[in-house]
Design an enzyme around this catalytic site. Sequence first.
Site, PDB file in Angstrom:
ATOM      1  N   GLY A  30     111.401  20.634  49.139  1.00  0.00           N
ATOM      2  CA  GLY A  30     110.866  21.983  49.251  1.00  0.00           C
ATOM      3  C   GLY A  30     109.482  22.093  49.846  1.00  0.00           C
ATOM      4  N   TRP A  56     108.376  22.032  53.011  1.00  0.00           N
ATOM      5  CA  TRP A  56     108.288  22.980  54.130  1.00  0.00           C
ATOM      6  C   TRP A  56     108.560  24.403  53.657  1.00  0.00           C
ATOM      7  CZ3 TRP A  56     110.103  21.391  59.673  1.00  0.00           C
ATOM      8  CH2 TRP A  56     109.351  20.288  60.098  1.00  0.00           C
ATOM      9  N   ASP A  93     119.971  22.220  51.973  1.00  0.00           N
ATOM     10  CA  ASP A  93     119.907  20.757  51.939  1.00  0.00           C
ATOM     11  C   ASP A  93     121.124  20.241  51.178  1.00  0.00           C
ATOM     12  OD1 ASP A  93     117.300  18.635  52.384  1.00  0.00           O
ATOM     13  OD2 ASP A  93     118.998  17.909  51.209  1.00  0.00           O
ATOM     14  N   ASP A 136     126.400  19.839  52.316  1.00  0.00           N
ATOM     15  CA  ASP A 136     126.312  18.967  53.486  1.00  0.00           C
ATOM     16  C   ASP A 136     126.371  19.818  54.745  1.00  0.00           C
ATOM     17  OD1 ASP A 136     126.625  17.134  55.523  1.00  0.00           O
ATOM     18  OD2 ASP A 136     128.168  15.960  54.499  1.00  0.00           O
ATOM     19  N   ASP A 170     113.726  19.577  59.135  1.00  0.00           N
ATOM     20  CA  ASP A 170     113.151  18.262  58.850  1.00  0.00           C
ATOM     21  C   ASP A 170     114.266  17.306  58.419  1.00  0.00           C
ATOM     22  OD1 ASP A 170     110.868  16.631  58.826  1.00  0.00           O
ATOM     23  OD2 ASP A 170     110.599  16.869  56.670  1.00  0.00           O
ATOM     24  N   LYS A 188     112.744  17.883  63.625  1.00  0.00           N
ATOM     25  CA  LYS A 188     112.424  16.453  63.633  1.00  0.00           C
ATOM     26  C   LYS A 188     113.442  15.727  64.500  1.00  0.00           C
ATOM     27  CE  LYS A 188     112.638  14.065  59.702  1.00  0.00           C
ATOM     28  NZ  LYS A 188     111.984  13.572  58.461  1.00  0.00           N
TER      29      LYS A 188
END
Length: 207
Positions: free
Chosen positions: A60, A62, A80, A96, A121, A161
Site C-alpha cells: 500500500g 503507492w 494486488d 491475480d 509497481d 515499473k
Amino acid sequence: MARSKTSQRWLKEHFDDPYVKMAQKDGYRSRASYKLLEIQEKDRILRPGMTVVDLGAAPGGWSQVTSRVIGDKGRLIASDILEMDSIPDVTFIQGDFTDDAVFARILEAIGENPVDLVISDMAPNMSGVRAADQPRAMYLCELALDLAGRVLRPGGDFLIKIFQGEGFDTYHRQVRDSFDKVQMRKPLSSRDRSREQYLLARGFRGV
C-alpha cells in the site's frame, strides 16, 4: 533451520536501508513510497481530484502517497494478488491480475468514468533466473498497458515499473505509439543493483 548467508545479507541490507527507516518514521507501509514521491516531485503526475488506478498495490505504499495527494475528491482503485490492509477511500480488489475475471472486476470498479492516471509497481515473484523472470515481468507490463489503453482519458498518464532486458525495446515502442511523451526514471530510492526502472508515458492519444 539456520538462515542462509544470502538471507542474512538481505536482512542486514533491509534494516540498514535509510528508506526503510524513513518509511517507518513517516508512517509509510514500504520504502517504495519514496520512489513515487521522487517521481511526483519531478513530474507532478498526481493532482487533487484525480481518478487513479494502482496495480501491484500491496502493501500500500503507492496507494498511501496517491490518496494523500488526490484527496477526498479523488478516486483510487487499487489491486494486488496479495492482501492489503484497507486505506480510507481506496477501493481494493484482491486477485491475480493475469486472471481474466480479476481484470474484469477492476474494469467494473472503474466503471464508465475515464481514468487520469494508471500506476503500476507490479513485478512477478523473481526466481533469480533472468531468462524466466524477464518474460513474466514483460507480460505484466503488457497487461498493464492493455488496461491503461482501455480506461485512460485522452491526455492521461501511465507510470510502470519495467526491467531492462528482452522485450524492453519493443514495449517502449508500443508505449510511444500511444502517448505523446515517454521518459525513463530511476529514483534514488531504487536500489543500485536492481534492474528496475520506471517508464513514464504522458499524453495518452486515445483509442
